[in-house]
Write an enzyme that holds these catalytic residues in place. Structure first.
Site, PDB file in Angstrom:
ATOM      1  N   TYR A 190      -2.064  -1.125  10.425  1.00  0.00           N
ATOM      2  CA  TYR A 190      -2.289  -1.437   9.084  1.00  0.00           C
ATOM      3  C   TYR A 190      -0.860  -1.076   8.235  1.00  0.00           C
ATOM      4  O   TYR A 190      -0.271  -1.668   7.601  1.00  0.00           O
ATOM      5  CB  TYR A 190      -3.216  -0.642   8.338  1.00  0.00           C
ATOM      6  CG  TYR A 190      -3.595  -0.882   6.728  1.00  0.00           C
ATOM      7  CD1 TYR A 190      -4.126  -2.023   6.407  1.00  0.00           C
ATOM      8  CD2 TYR A 190      -3.112  -0.020   6.021  1.00  0.00           C
ATOM      9  CE1 TYR A 190      -4.219  -2.119   4.844  1.00  0.00           C
ATOM     10  CE2 TYR A 190      -3.345   0.052   4.358  1.00  0.00           C
ATOM     11  CZ  TYR A 190      -3.768  -1.254   4.084  1.00  0.00           C
ATOM     12  OH  TYR A 190      -4.024  -1.560   2.627  1.00  0.00           O
ATOM     13  N   SER A 201       0.825  -1.242   0.153  1.00  0.00           N
ATOM     14  CA  SER A 201       0.034  -0.006  -0.065  1.00  0.00           C
ATOM     15  C   SER A 201       0.739   1.195  -0.017  1.00  0.00           C
ATOM     16  O   SER A 201       2.105   1.023   0.226  1.00  0.00           O
ATOM     17  CB  SER A 201      -0.919   0.033   1.127  1.00  0.00           C
ATOM     18  OG  SER A 201      -1.485   1.179   1.480  1.00  0.00           O
TER      19      SER A 201
HETATM   20  P1  NAI Z   1     -11.348  -6.525  -0.473  1.00  0.00           P
HETATM   21  O1  NAI Z   1     -11.837  -6.367   0.889  1.00  0.00           O
HETATM   22  O2  NAI Z   1     -12.028  -5.883  -1.657  1.00  0.00           O
HETATM   23  O3  NAI Z   1     -10.413  -7.802  -0.912  1.00  0.00           O
HETATM   24  C1  NAI Z   1      -9.864  -8.579  -0.076  1.00  0.00           C
HETATM   25  C2  NAI Z   1     -10.336  -9.967  -0.300  1.00  0.00           C
HETATM   26  O4  NAI Z   1      -9.183 -10.780   0.513  1.00  0.00           O
HETATM   27  C3  NAI Z   1     -11.650 -10.165   0.145  1.00  0.00           C
HETATM   28  O5  NAI Z   1     -12.273 -11.067  -0.923  1.00  0.00           O
HETATM   29  C4  NAI Z   1     -11.315 -11.033   1.437  1.00  0.00           C
HETATM   30  O6  NAI Z   1     -12.397 -11.962   1.770  1.00  0.00           O
HETATM   31  C5  NAI Z   1     -10.120 -11.755   1.349  1.00  0.00           C
HETATM   32  N1  NAI Z   1      -9.594 -11.947   2.670  1.00  0.00           N
HETATM   33  C6  NAI Z   1      -9.347 -11.343   3.738  1.00  0.00           C
HETATM   34  N2  NAI Z   1      -8.937 -12.105   4.836  1.00  0.00           N
HETATM   35  C7  NAI Z   1      -8.518 -13.295   4.179  1.00  0.00           C
HETATM   36  C8  NAI Z   1      -7.808 -14.289   4.601  1.00  0.00           C
HETATM   37  N3  NAI Z   1      -7.331 -14.367   5.907  1.00  0.00           N
HETATM   38  N4  NAI Z   1      -7.434 -15.355   3.863  1.00  0.00           N
HETATM   39  C9  NAI Z   1      -7.866 -15.443   2.420  1.00  0.00           C
HETATM   40  N5  NAI Z   1      -8.493 -14.141   1.982  1.00  0.00           N
HETATM   41  C10 NAI Z   1      -8.764 -13.242   2.903  1.00  0.00           C
HETATM   42  O7  NAI Z   1      -9.958  -5.455  -0.238  1.00  0.00           O
HETATM   43  P2  NAI Z   1      -9.013  -4.927  -1.365  1.00  0.00           P
HETATM   44  O8  NAI Z   1      -8.883  -3.265  -1.343  1.00  0.00           O
HETATM   45  O9  NAI Z   1      -9.012  -5.469  -2.678  1.00  0.00           O
HETATM   46  O10 NAI Z   1      -7.722  -5.246  -0.795  1.00  0.00           O
HETATM   47  C11 NAI Z   1      -6.620  -6.073  -1.439  1.00  0.00           C
HETATM   48  C12 NAI Z   1      -5.232  -5.464  -0.983  1.00  0.00           C
HETATM   49  O11 NAI Z   1      -5.072  -4.367  -1.517  1.00  0.00           O
HETATM   50  C13 NAI Z   1      -5.247  -5.459   0.565  1.00  0.00           C
HETATM   51  O12 NAI Z   1      -3.749  -6.165   0.757  1.00  0.00           O
HETATM   52  C14 NAI Z   1      -5.069  -4.101   0.784  1.00  0.00           C
HETATM   53  O13 NAI Z   1      -4.355  -4.009   1.919  1.00  0.00           O
HETATM   54  C15 NAI Z   1      -4.514  -3.335  -0.650  1.00  0.00           C
HETATM   55  N6  NAI Z   1      -4.894  -2.216  -0.810  1.00  0.00           N
HETATM   56  C16 NAI Z   1      -6.126  -1.725  -0.699  1.00  0.00           C
HETATM   57  C17 NAI Z   1      -6.381  -0.148  -1.133  1.00  0.00           C
HETATM   58  C18 NAI Z   1      -7.704   0.125  -1.382  1.00  0.00           C
HETATM   59  O14 NAI Z   1      -8.105   1.363  -1.266  1.00  0.00           O
HETATM   60  N7  NAI Z   1      -8.739  -0.581  -1.609  1.00  0.00           N
HETATM   61  C19 NAI Z   1      -5.380   0.705  -0.782  1.00  0.00           C
HETATM   62  C20 NAI Z   1      -4.030   0.058  -0.766  1.00  0.00           C
HETATM   63  C21 NAI Z   1      -3.610  -1.340  -0.700  1.00  0.00           C
END
Ligand code: NAI
Length: 298
Positions: A157, A144
């Site tokens: 985080y 991130s």
């Molecule tokens: P999201 O919540 O849409 O997707 C994350 C997915 O990971 C979800 O489907 C969730 O069920 C799954 N997940 C959570 N815990 C888990 C576990 N223990 N085992 C397997 N799957 C698990 O969120 P997003 O935004 O797509 O996040 C993906 C990555 O992007 C993360 O690492 C987040 O920190 C990073 N990120 C996101 C940003 C944003 O603005 N959305 C900004 C910077 C980084």
């Protein structure tokens, strides 16, 4: 990895958001076989209805990335289904924000276990397998901009994301000899479901000092990310970086000023000691022995 067609990708968190965007791009545009692994079955089901309708080679696996034994079984399943994995996208992650002084140990443990240790579990599981099959590969770790910038209320985080940056740089330094590329993706905002992360928080981390499933908080968080990158567009950025073997994936130039300021601060803090007696002694010693500290450039 320039030629991705026909190769196998394993994408954690693949049921939603950033990872789902990656899965769509790697399956539809790079023509890869893709495993999506996610702890939320509803996310996997929704994603699979998209992929099944397009008849794409995508296989869902229900996986909690903090469970090491289950991770090994998931890797076996992926290999049995599609063959050896070449591309690992460690994308799954969670967030929950609030003042540091209100954090419980469960708040710390949940985010460290998923964001950092879950990502390490991915590398520990797949690295020996990628080295063994010998065809090379690529690992994309999602951190991130919080890997560079600490803002109030995001301390846990931020701690996990800085650690992912250190780990990714260490991987890059170590894996070149195996023909395994490493990239680190550092998004600012992406329009995903991360505002509802807490819905995937297991009961064993039940004691929180922060909000729970609060629709009002979800609304406020969604407002911050809704103007962010579209996950499919971001997936394309990642695909191109993998093809070009680029380590840094930083498609957020609005953070340049912040990083310049931080770098200038760090460099100025070091230059304060240019004339310190020990700096002079160490320099003389280096000249006499030719020995340098690993990591220094002169
Ligand atoms: P999201 O919540 O849409 O997707 C994350 C997915 O990971 C979800 O489907 C969730 O069920 C799954 N997940 C959570 N815990 C888990 C576990 N223990 N085992 C397997 N799957 C698990 O969120 P997003 O935004 O797509 O996040 C993906 C990555 O992007 C993360 O690492 C987040 O920190 C990073 N990120 C996101 C940003 C944003 O603005 N959305 C900004 C910077 C980084």
């Amino acid at each position: 990895m320039q030629d991705l067609a026909g190769k196998v990708a394993f994408i954690t968190g693949g049921g939603s958001g950033v990872a789902l965007g990656q899965a769509k791009v790697f399956a539809e545009e790079a023509l890869m076989k893709v495993v999506i692994a996610d702890v939320r079955q509803d996310h996997l089901d929704a994603a699979m209805s998209y992929f099944a309708a397009k008849n794409l080679p995508v296989h869902p696996i229900h996986l909690d990335i903090t469970d090491r034994a289950a991770y090994a079984r998931a890797a076996d399943e992926a290999e049995e289904f599609f063959g050896p994995v070449q591309l690992l996208c460690n994308t799954a992650g969670v967030s929950q924000f609030g003042p540091l002084e209100q954090a419980t140990y469960d708040d710390w443990d949940w985010q460290i276990d998923v964001n950092l240790k879950g990502l390490v579990n991915g590398v520990q599981t797949f690295l020996p397998r990628i080295i063994k099959h010998g065809d090379g590969g690529h690992i994309v770790n999602t951190a991130s901009m919080s890997a560079f910038v600490a803002v109030p209320r995001a301390s846990i985080y931020t701690t996990t994301k800085f650690a992912i940056r250190g780990y990714s740089e260490a991987l890059r330094a170590e894996l070149g000899k195996y023909n395994i590329g490493v990239s680190i993706l550092c998004p600012g905002a992406v329009n995903t479901n991360i505002h509802e992360s807490v819905l995937a928080r297991p009961d064993k981390y039940g004691k929180t000092g922060y909000y729970g499933a609060d629709p009002e908080v979800f609304k406020q968080l969604k407002a911050v990310i809704s103007g962010g990158f579209d996950p499919v567009d971001l997936g394309r950025v990642v695909m191109n970086a993998v093809k070009r073997d680029e380590f840094w994936i930083l498609p957020y130039p609005e953070f340049v000023g912040t990083i310049e300021k931080e770098a200038a601060e760090v460099i100025a803090a070091m230059h304060q000691y240019d004339d310190h007696t020990d700096t002079i002694r160490r320099k003389k010693l280096r000249e006499e022995t030719g020995q340098r500290m690993p990591g220094t450039v002169e």
